[in-house]
Design an enzyme around this catalytic site. Structure first.
Site, PDB file in Angstrom:
ATOM      1  N   LYS A 112       0.817  -1.210   0.000  1.00  0.00           N
ATOM      2  CA  LYS A 112       0.000   0.000   0.000  1.00  0.00           C
ATOM      3  C   LYS A 112       0.860   1.274   0.000  1.00  0.00           C
ATOM      4  CE  LYS A 112      -3.994  -2.261   0.510  1.00  0.00           C
ATOM      5  NZ  LYS A 112      -3.630  -3.677   0.677  1.00  0.00           N
TER       6      LYS A 112
HETATM    7  C1  PLP Z   1      -4.302  -4.799   0.210  1.00  0.00           C
HETATM    8  C2  PLP Z   1      -3.517  -6.025   0.169  1.00  0.00           C
HETATM    9  C3  PLP Z   1      -3.785  -7.029  -0.781  1.00  0.00           C
HETATM   10  C4  PLP Z   1      -4.942  -6.932  -1.746  1.00  0.00           C
HETATM   11  O1  PLP Z   1      -4.755  -5.916  -2.693  1.00  0.00           O
HETATM   12  P1  PLP Z   1      -6.016  -5.371  -3.541  1.00  0.00           P
HETATM   13  O2  PLP Z   1      -5.481  -4.235  -4.313  1.00  0.00           O
HETATM   14  O3  PLP Z   1      -7.042  -4.960  -2.526  1.00  0.00           O
HETATM   15  O4  PLP Z   1      -6.498  -6.502  -4.381  1.00  0.00           O
HETATM   16  C5  PLP Z   1      -2.954  -8.130  -0.804  1.00  0.00           C
HETATM   17  N1  PLP Z   1      -1.938  -8.269   0.076  1.00  0.00           N
HETATM   18  C6  PLP Z   1      -1.662  -7.341   0.999  1.00  0.00           C
HETATM   19  C7  PLP Z   1      -0.539  -7.574   1.944  1.00  0.00           C
HETATM   20  C8  PLP Z   1      -2.426  -6.189   1.077  1.00  0.00           C
HETATM   21  O5  PLP Z   1      -2.139  -5.264   2.002  1.00  0.00           O
END
Ligand code: PLP
Length: 496
Positions: A112
């Site tokens: 993120k």
């Molecule tokens: C948010 C997240 C995901 C999923 O990503 P999306 O964009 O919501 O599909 C997968 N792994 C981790 C560690 C995340 O923080």
């Protein structure tokens, strides 16, 4: 380039407006009206640049009402010292033909950060253009990682406040501690009794409630979103897929023009949608492989064309993917249906009314050509962590392991040996218990979170990033927990 809404094609806004508002007022999501194209020559040229150089070029194709100076400032401010790798999103060769794209070198150790280190910069520029003098209130629903990354990105950013809601029993202890100890004068964090979908629906409801918007307006404030419903979250993610292709060229893993597969551990469908955009821009990709945990609503959808969220919800060891309503799928459906806003309205209407919808044959055929999908439960996830550590000396977090496992299955079934990039979305120390249970079953018994961190280090020799290790002994600042119906009140209490 203008942006339109997935639920009303007559809406046209600039990229600044799309980013400043986060979501369109009728509840649709903003998408660019067309997808900018890059050629193989462009990609070869980009491969000679560093991550920042690549990011500036890609972003400028989408954010056409930002000046070159503004993009420079935003990108330089985002991808600097907060990242523990100069390459920002480095590749790690798992074995010949399989590259792990490490997206968690940022300050909060999850992918993120790739978007949320940039979004506050973009939002500051965007709101100065499209909503000057307004204080921006960022509301976030998080399944764990977005919350911390958004708090870290927005803390003490002028003219913004940020409030994060997370499911009380749906995040790892490390994730919870990261959020509840957040510093900064403009931040708030509150748990809710419910799961991520409850948090996301609650936030969406507050966003689109006209009376709430009016009250905010009186205070000189407006809402925006740091969730991946905001285009400003999506666009930075396109960059790392282009960059991964460039890095594969640079290290000789592929020749210019070769196709790659991309495997993405998926929840809200943001990360994999960014890969789709990169493909449509011109990056040669064969299959986009969507990996889910036991909450396999997307696996079923991509295999049948029927989306059905009416099913049991599982709390898993990959909590950031414990999602049954994948918001960004709406953007894909809009694109694959030839921008048919009426169809999208119909499907999203039946999703909120009956919890399900089915796409037509034309869209299903396109989905099948583009995507493959698979899922993996907690036992499979742990087995994959253990196997990958033993056979490849690589320690995966639980989310990444879901992707590795689904990719193993894909290869076994299809025999496809196209060079492949697997998105790695978090550092294993964010999920110490599950990872330790995988590499040394039984060891975590009776241990607290930081004993497990130590145990994992002893077992694997991997270092725990200091920003996680240093949370030991820190006292939480935010201990509140509210009911779903109380979220609006919590927002106004914070804004007092
Ligand atoms: C948010 C997240 C995901 C999923 O990503 P999306 O964009 O919501 O599909 C997968 N792994 C981790 C560690 C995340 O923080």
């Amino acid at each position: 380039m203008l942006y339109t809404s997935t639920r009303d094609k007559s809406i046209k806004v600039s990229s600044s407006e799309a980013i400043a508002h986060g979501i369109s007022k009728e509840g649709g999501l903003f998408v660019p009206e067309s997808i900018p194209q890059i050629t193989m020559d462009d990609i070869v040229r980009l491969s000679k640049l560093d991550y920042i150089g690549r990011a500036k070029e890609i972003l400028s194709l989408y954010l056409t009402d930002f000046t070159a100076e503004e993009i420079d400032t935003c990108v330089n401010g985002a991808y600097g010292e907060g990242f523990s790798s100069e390459k920002i999103s480095p590749l790690h060769t798992l074995e010949k033909g399989t590259e792990i794209l490490e997206l968690w070198k940022g300050p909060t150790c999850a992918f993120k950060d790739m978007a949320l280190q940039l979004l506050p910069h973009l939002l500051t520029v965007a709101s100065s253009k499209s909503a000057p003098d307004k204080e921006i209130v960022i509301l976030v629903a998080t399944s764990g990682d977005t919350g911390k990354a958004a708090l870290e990105g927005f803390k003490d950013v002028k003219n913004t406040r940020i409030l994060v809601f997370y499911p009380n029993d749906g995040v790892s202890p490390m994730q919870k501690l990261q959020m509840t100890t957040q510093e900064g004068s403009n931040v708030g964090v509150c748990a809710i009794e419910g799961n991520f979908d409850d948090a996301q629906s609650g936030v969406k409801k507050i966003f689109t409630d006209k009376s709430v918007a009016a009250k905010l307006e009186e205070k000189g404030m407006m809402f925006s979103s740091a969730n991946s419903i905001n285009w400003g979250r999506l666009v930075p993610q396109i960059v790392y897929y282009v960059s991964a292709y460039c890095d594969m060229l640079e290290k000789g893993a592929i020749n210019a023009g070769d196709e790659i597969n991309v495997v993405v551990p998926t929840g809200n469908f943001g990360n994999i949608l960014a890969a789709y955009y990169a493909k449509e821009m011109g990056v040669p990709m064969k299959k986009l492989i969507c990996a889910s945990n036991a909450n396999n609503v997307l696996t079923d959808f991509l295999k049948t064309g029927n989306y059905n969220r009416v099913r049991d919800f599982y709390t898993t060891i990959s909590p950031s993917m414990d999602i049954l309503i994948s918001s960004n799928l709406e953007r894909l459906l809009f694109l694959l249906s030839g921008m048919d806003d009426a169809l999208v309205r119909e499907w999203m209407g039946s999703l909120s009314k009956d919890g399900k919808y089915s796409v037509n044959e034309e869209v299903f055929a396109k989905l099948t050509a583009l995507f493959d999908a698979g899922c993996c439960d907690d036992e499979g996830t742990k087995a994959c962590i253990a196997k990958t550590f033993k056979e490849n000396s690589y320690l995966c977090d639980t989310h990444t392991a879901v992707a590795v496992s689904v990719y193993d299955d894909y290869k076994a079934v299809t025999g496809d040996d196209t060079p492949t990039v697997i998105a790695s979305t978090a550092n294993p120390y964010k999920f110490s218990k599950a990872v330790l249970d995988a590499v040394h079953p039984g060891m975590s018994e009776g241990m607290d979170e930081f004993d497990m961190v130590l145990g994992l280090k002893v077992e694997t020799g991997e270092e725990c990033p200091p920003q996680l290790a240093n949370l030991k002994g820190k006292t939480p600042r935010f201990t509140g927990c509210c009911k779903k119906e109380e979220m609006e009140q919590v927002v106004f209490d914070m804004l007092k």
